[in-house]
Scaffold this motif. Sequence first.
Motif, PDB file in Angstrom:
ATOM      1  N   ARG A 200       0.653  -1.223   0.193  1.00 24.45           N
ATOM      2  CA  ARG A 200      -0.163  -0.085  -0.047  1.00 24.45           C
ATOM      3  C   ARG A 200       0.676   0.880   0.102  1.00 24.45           C
ATOM      4  O   ARG A 200       0.133   2.378  -0.289  1.00 24.45           O
ATOM      5  N   LEU A 201       2.253   0.956   0.246  1.00 18.69           N
ATOM      6  CA  LEU A 201       3.241   2.343   0.154  1.00 18.69           C
ATOM      7  C   LEU A 201       3.501   2.637  -1.476  1.00 18.69           C
ATOM      8  O   LEU A 201       3.908   3.657  -1.402  1.00 18.69           O
ATOM      9  N   CYS A 202       2.993   1.743  -2.173  1.00 16.28           N
ATOM     10  CA  CYS A 202       3.428   1.996  -3.518  1.00 16.28           C
ATOM     11  C   CYS A 202       2.349   2.834  -4.215  1.00 16.28           C
ATOM     12  O   CYS A 202       1.251   2.401  -4.325  1.00 16.28           O
ATOM     13  N   HIS A 203       2.887   3.569  -5.303  1.00 16.19           N
ATOM     14  CA  HIS A 203       2.041   4.333  -5.862  1.00 16.19           C
ATOM     15  C   HIS A 203       1.403   3.739  -7.164  1.00 16.19           C
ATOM     16  O   HIS A 203       0.423   3.910  -7.671  1.00 16.19           O
ATOM     17  N   THR A 204       2.294   2.902  -7.896  1.00 19.01           N
ATOM     18  CA  THR A 204       1.751   2.254  -9.176  1.00 19.01           C
ATOM     19  C   THR A 204       2.187   0.602  -8.757  1.00 19.01           C
ATOM     20  O   THR A 204       2.998   0.261  -8.434  1.00 19.01           O
ATOM     21  N   VAL A 205       1.051  -0.027  -9.054  1.00 15.68           N
ATOM     22  CA  VAL A 205       1.196  -1.505  -8.832  1.00 15.68           C
ATOM     23  C   VAL A 205       0.664  -2.495 -10.233  1.00 15.68           C
ATOM     24  O   VAL A 205      -0.325  -2.301 -10.857  1.00 15.68           O
ATOM     25  N   VAL A 206       1.761  -2.877 -10.402  1.00 15.57           N
ATOM     26  CA  VAL A 206       1.589  -3.799 -11.835  1.00 15.57           C
ATOM     27  C   VAL A 206       1.802  -5.177 -11.647  1.00 15.57           C
ATOM     28  O   VAL A 206       2.712  -5.553 -10.738  1.00 15.57           O
ATOM     29  N   ALA A 207       1.009  -6.034 -12.141  1.00 14.68           N
ATOM     30  CA  ALA A 207       0.666  -7.638 -11.765  1.00 14.68           C
ATOM     31  C   ALA A 207       0.884  -8.332 -13.203  1.00 14.68           C
ATOM     32  O   ALA A 207       0.344  -7.764 -14.083  1.00 14.68           O
ATOM     33  N   VAL A 208       1.533  -9.254 -13.296  1.00 15.41           N
ATOM     34  CA  VAL A 208       1.645 -10.164 -14.388  1.00 15.41           C
ATOM     35  C   VAL A 208       0.656 -10.824 -14.875  1.00 15.41           C
ATOM     36  O   VAL A 208       0.604 -11.398 -16.282  1.00 15.41           O
TER      37      VAL A 208
END
Length: 380
Positions: free
Chosen positions: A143-151
């Motif tokens: 939740r600290l990440c601004h951008t989350v990419v999943a494969v």
Amino acid sequence: MVHPSDELYGADRVLVEAVSVLEEAGGGPSRGAEVRVLLPRDVTYPEQRLTNELRRRGVPVRTTDVPVLRRDYLHPRALPALLVRTARGFVELRRERPDVVYLSTSAALLVAPLARLLRAHVVVHVHETWSRQERVLLGPLLRLCHTVVAVSDAVASGLPLPGTRVTVVHNGFDVPRADDRRAAALRDRVGARPDDLVVLVASRWNAWKGHELLLEAWGRAGREDAHLVVLGAPPPSGQRVDVAALASALPDPGRVHVVGESTEVPAWVLAADVVAVPSTRPDPLPTIAIEAAALGRAVLAADSGGLPDIVEDGVTGSLVPTGDVDAWTDALRALDRSRAREQGTAAARRFRFLFTRDAFRERLADALDVGTPTGATTGG
């Protein structure tokens, strides 16, 4: 960019492509970016395959103290050393003064709070399917990440975030076309006759990659017209399988060929009729399944994780119940070389639509719209 290993398997190869995307993507701090890659020094990788590939492309790489979450560290005695690496990692990161910090796998998530302290935009590229325990332990870091990419869709659905916070970007590669003559030579090497079926499995020999299950099913299937080729090697850390010992204990070990690590993976794929991916827990998006499709080979795969994103059951290959040795035995017995060729042709068409390098780079560039000003708290 922070990456946990110095190999050249799936996530490592994705990192190489992501470097180019960050260098070239328009908008925000990524425009004209100078990309540096930090690798941890806690595990030794003698061949340094990723380092060599990145340096060949002119990308600065440094092996230093950055904290990486490994299963071997999840016990009290390992925590003090991990805390020391985390503190040293903050010093290393502060020296870089980054605008964007890209965490290439969940294993790098300990860097997220360090990056936030430095007011950087934090990107995480999740390649792993999270367990319930991981959702509890890693959720606050995510939740600290601004951008989350999943494969894959399966990976995204397992993250403790609203779907609107996660962008799915399937991996994509340019797979070199192997030489047909070399592929024919490899078939000869394992003693395959012209009409024999050749099945390939190629991955690290982690316990969950399904080698034990596949070899048991292979022994039960008892096919005298087929050969199984095993590429790969044990992982440098974590649980592993002694593939050679399991193969030698089979009723007909002469039809199982443990090759080990190879620089000729495309040629081995082309030499095979079917590529097997028998993972016994959800496999996020196995690169070898995408490579097989690119080279026109059917895939026999477990029906969990990201594999259903790649394999269209009955069309580009077959999906088999995960961890079910009886079902895998039946599936191996049912393999037909002519049908596999038809499915391989369909797999190549699907690859060109979904999994090319250009498609991946375009989708990742859209996802990495890191135009949020330095110091912003969006999504934290």
